[in-house]
Design a protein around this motif. Structure first.
Motif, PDB file in Angstrom:
ATOM      1  N   VAL A  94       0.831  -1.195   0.000  1.00 16.49           N
ATOM      2  CA  VAL A  94       0.000   0.000   0.000  1.00 16.49           C
ATOM      3  C   VAL A  94       0.864   1.241   0.000  1.00 16.49           C
ATOM      4  N   SER A  95       1.888   1.193   0.849  1.00 15.37           N
ATOM      5  CA  SER A  95       2.740   2.375   0.918  1.00 15.37           C
ATOM      6  C   SER A  95       3.393   2.635  -0.425  1.00 15.37           C
ATOM      7  N   ALA A  96       3.745   1.545  -1.107  1.00 20.23           N
ATOM      8  CA  ALA A  96       4.358   1.722  -2.428  1.00 20.23           C
ATOM      9  C   ALA A  96       3.335   2.241  -3.428  1.00 20.23           C
ATOM     10  N   ALA A  97       2.082   1.812  -3.244  1.00 19.52           N
ATOM     11  CA  ALA A  97       1.052   2.181  -4.211  1.00 19.52           C
ATOM     12  C   ALA A  97       0.719   3.665  -4.169  1.00 19.52           C
ATOM     13  N   ILE A  98       0.660   4.218  -2.970  1.00 16.79           N
ATOM     14  CA  ILE A  98       0.273   5.628  -2.896  1.00 16.79           C
ATOM     15  C   ILE A  98       1.199   6.434  -2.003  1.00 16.79           C
ATOM     16  N   ALA A  99       2.407   5.945  -1.804  1.00 19.20           N
ATOM     17  CA  ALA A  99       3.351   6.691  -0.976  1.00 19.20           C
ATOM     18  C   ALA A  99       3.671   8.030  -1.636  1.00 19.20           C
ATOM     19  N   PRO A 100       3.726   9.085  -0.840  1.00 23.31           N
ATOM     20  CA  PRO A 100       4.040  10.385  -1.420  1.00 23.31           C
ATOM     21  C   PRO A 100       5.473  10.415  -1.936  1.00 23.31           C
ATOM     22  N   PRO A 101       5.714  11.196  -2.962  1.00 20.28           N
ATOM     23  CA  PRO A 101       7.074  11.280  -3.480  1.00 20.28           C
ATOM     24  C   PRO A 101       7.983  12.033  -2.514  1.00 20.28           C
ATOM     25  N   VAL A 102       9.286  11.872  -2.718  1.00 19.03           N
ATOM     26  CA  VAL A 102      10.245  12.633  -1.919  1.00 19.03           C
ATOM     27  C   VAL A 102       9.982  14.120  -2.167  1.00 19.03           C
ATOM     28  N   GLY A 103      10.027  14.890  -1.097  1.00 17.77           N
ATOM     29  CA  GLY A 103       9.782  16.323  -1.250  1.00 17.77           C
ATOM     30  C   GLY A 103       8.308  16.653  -1.293  1.00 17.77           C
ATOM     31  N   ALA A 104       7.476  15.738  -0.741  1.00 19.14           N
ATOM     32  CA  ALA A 104       6.034  15.994  -0.719  1.00 19.14           C
ATOM     33  C   ALA A 104       5.734  17.219   0.124  1.00 19.14           C
ATOM     34  N   ASN A 105       4.582  17.789  -0.112  1.00 14.04           N
ATOM     35  CA  ASN A 105       4.113  18.943   0.643  1.00 14.04           C
ATOM     36  C   ASN A 105       4.323  18.718   2.141  1.00 14.04           C
ATOM     37  N   ALA A 106       5.188  19.541   2.757  1.00 10.49           N
ATOM     38  CA  ALA A 106       5.598  19.299   4.150  1.00 10.49           C
ATOM     39  C   ALA A 106       4.418  19.413   5.114  1.00 10.49           C
ATOM     40  N   GLY A 107       3.549  20.406   4.883  1.00 10.84           N
ATOM     41  CA  GLY A 107       2.407  20.577   5.774  1.00 10.84           C
ATOM     42  C   GLY A 107       1.479  19.372   5.716  1.00 10.84           C
ATOM     43  N   ALA A 108       1.199  18.922   4.502  1.00 17.16           N
ATOM     44  CA  ALA A 108       0.311  17.769   4.331  1.00 17.16           C
ATOM     45  C   ALA A 108       0.931  16.527   4.954  1.00 17.16           C
ATOM     46  N   TRP A 109       2.238  16.417   4.804  1.00 25.34           N
ATOM     47  CA  TRP A 109       2.939  15.253   5.357  1.00 25.34           C
ATOM     48  C   TRP A 109       2.834  15.233   6.874  1.00 25.34           C
ATOM     49  N   ARG A 110       2.936  16.438   7.472  1.00 23.52           N
ATOM     50  CA  ARG A 110       2.827  16.542   8.935  1.00 23.52           C
ATOM     51  C   ARG A 110       1.428  16.108   9.397  1.00 23.52           C
ATOM     52  N   VAL A 111       0.417  16.569   8.681  1.00 21.60           N
ATOM     53  CA  VAL A 111      -0.962  16.195   9.026  1.00 21.60           C
ATOM     54  C   VAL A 111      -1.128  14.677   8.923  1.00 21.60           C
TER      55      VAL A 111
END
Lengths: 196, 351
Positions: free
Chosen positions: A93-110
């Motif tokens: 699953v993580s591979a299927a929809i894992a965010p790319p490197v440098g993903a939106n930092a705010g969204a990643w924190r949420v």
């Protein structure tokens, strides 16, 4: 016109699934051995085996909490409670929809905050499952029934986990958290940035 | 009471490890895992869709063909998994002429395919192809799971083209209290998901299904597998199911968007509010004979979700067939092989 799949085709069998769960079973056995030892000792000395059972499950729950905080320090126990997460990882699953490197930092924190809530929920169901297992063992003992094998204990552990996990899964809180978690993970992506 | 002593537990663990080690040999020697065993021929193709005709198993099959519409989720070879687990074989043996739609694997180029494409264009063209091929005004249609919902939509919009309709484990009321899939998708921002990802990854659907019962489906099942590792045939049967479970095509984005929102989140099918290609789907227009087959222990499509069809379709010849089993057992269990195909065939042949 048969369709053929050679291992390890992604649509075929991943032997790692088998090995991972075999390791989980072996870890379960290692956790149960001391319980069996204490139970038979207590029984031999005419002691209160119910109290011995209670103490063992208390220790298991404490150890479980530590394993969550430091999975590397308690790999066997960690494996028991992270079976769901392992499943997710195994299924990619993580591979299927894992965010790319440098993903939106705010969204990643949420996302990480929500994932932490999700893990808390799983941890609680794992603890509840141990409570339920203790209760079921007590009920069996009261009824004069004996658990005949390690496998029977494992099956009981699975049954208890399914029951407590299922309760969480069907709750409104979980439905909301599940939605927010997926929405947050997707928000880490840029629109049209289709994961590979 | 806890019966096994520490020594007995140690012995059980040692035995388990030994079986696992020996089992690795069985796994290595299995060779390819084959599914989809019956001979079939492609008779129509459109984009990634292939319409197959299964080779009849009687000299003169029934003149009205039966078109099987499988779900977009997972692959249709579940209907013909292996020699002794094949609903299609049972239907052929009963004298029916069987066609099946294989949707293929959508890719990025298919993200804009809508439900109208699937229902009006793909199913519609297959139905028309068979009407022409068999010189019939109408044919028999069997929809499976989500394919049943798609079939209901098509049938409601084109009732004159369908002589008899069979729905199998088909959701109609998506808001029954025990519908756990609806529960899980209720708060998902489907627009965000589709706008961002395009197609929905099949792996995500896999995870969703397995996460309904993770300790059994992703844990205990593999521990139990160790028990049969010395039986190559049993392991092959297991691996066929594994192959099917993990063989999940991605879902075309736009079709998924409408299905997730209109069917799951807003329950529009039963309300008569689904719109396909500008036409409203009213299940009261499903006036031909209907056989609704459901599984009494279905954890994905609860019986109540299927049986709701009784109260909203327009057929005066509506029948139900209850199978005591689950969503998968209704295709592959031994009991299903004995009960389901003969019952469907008898119902069709009487009409």
């Amino acid at each position: 016109m048969a369709e053929r799949t050679d291992l390890p085709d992604p649509s075929g069998f991943d032997i790692e699934l088998l090995l991972k769960q075999a390791r989980t079973y072996l870890a379960f056995g290692q956790q149960i051995q001391p319980l069996s030892e204490r139970f038979h000792e207590t029984l031999g000395q005419g002691g209160d085996w119910g109290e011995a059972l209670r103490q063992h499950f208390e220790q298991l729950k404490t150890a479980l909490t530590r394993a969550v905080d430091d999975p590397n320090g308690h790999p066997d126990l960690a494996r028991l409670w992270t079976v769901t997460l392992d499943t997710a990882a195994s299924l990619g699953v993580s591979a299927a929809i894992a965010p790319p490197v440098g993903a939106n930092a705010g969204a990643w924190r949420v996302y990480q905050q929500l994932q932490s809530q999700y893990l808390d929920g799983l941890r609680q169901t794992a603890r509840d499952a141990l409570d339920l297992m203790e209760q079921r063992l007590n009920e069996r003992a009261t009824a004069g029934a004996t658990v005949e094998s390690l496998r029977e204990l494992y099956d009981l552990w699975v049954e208890c986990n399914e029951e407590t996990y299922g309760r969480m899964l069907r709750s409104l809180d979980y439905a909301m958290l599940n939605g927010r978690l997926l929405n947050a993970l997707v928000s880490c992506h840029v629109r049209g940035d289709v994961p590979t | 009471m806890i019966g096994p002593t520490p020594a007995q537990i140690a012995e059980e663990l040692r035995h388990f490890q030994a079986r696992l080690t020996e089992g690795a040999r069985t796994l290595r020697g299995l060779g390819p895992i084959e599914t989809g065993v019956l001979p079939r021929d492609p008779v129509h193709q459109e984009d990634k869709l292939i319409l197959y005709r299964y080779q009849p198993r009687v000299a003169e099959p029934h003149p009205v063909p039966l078109l099987i519409v499988y779900a977009l989720v997972n692959r249709p070879y579940m209907m013909d998994l292996q020699e002794d687990r094949s609903l299609i074989r049972g239907l052929l043996d009963a004298g029916l002429d069987i066609y099946l739609i294989d949707w293929g694997y959508p890719d990025a180029g298919d993200r804009h395919l809508s439900l109208a494409d699937y229902i009006l264009r793909y199913i519609g063209h297959c139905v028309d192809h068979l009407r022409e091929r068999h010189q019939r005004d109408s044919i028999n249609l069997a929809g499976v799971c989500q394919g049943g919902a798609l079939s209901l939509c098509f049938t409601a919009l084109h009732p004159g083209k369908i002589r008899n309709l069979v729905t199998m484990v088909t959701p109609v009321d998506f808001h029954t209290p025990d519908n756990v899939l609806t529960h899980l998708i209720r708060y998902v921002d489907v627009d965000l998901l589709v706008d961002t990802l395009g197609n929905l990854p099949g792996q995500l659907l896999n995870f969703t299904f397995l996460s309904l019962s993770p300790f059994r489906l992703a844990g205990q099942k593999y521990v139990d597998l160790v028990d049969i590792l010395d039986d190559a045939q049993a392991v092959k049967n297991f691996l066929r199911m594994e192959k099917w479970i993990f063989d999940s095509p991605d879902q075309a984005g736009e079709a998924f968007r409408q299905f997730a929102k209109d069917f799951f989140q807003h329950n529009k099918l039963i309300k008569g509010e689904v719109v396909i290609g500008g036409q409203r789907v009213d299940l009261h227009d499903v006036t031909m004979p209907v056989l609704n087959v459901y599984a009494s222990q279905d954890h994905l499509v609860p019986p109540a979700a299927s049986r709701a069809l009784a109260g909203c379709c327009g057929s005066r010849d509506y029948s139900e067939l209850s199978f005591e089993g689950g969503h998968i057992g209704i295709y592959v269990s031994g009991r299903a092989q004995r009960k389901i195909p003969p019952a469907i065939a008898a119902w069709l042949l009487a009409r």
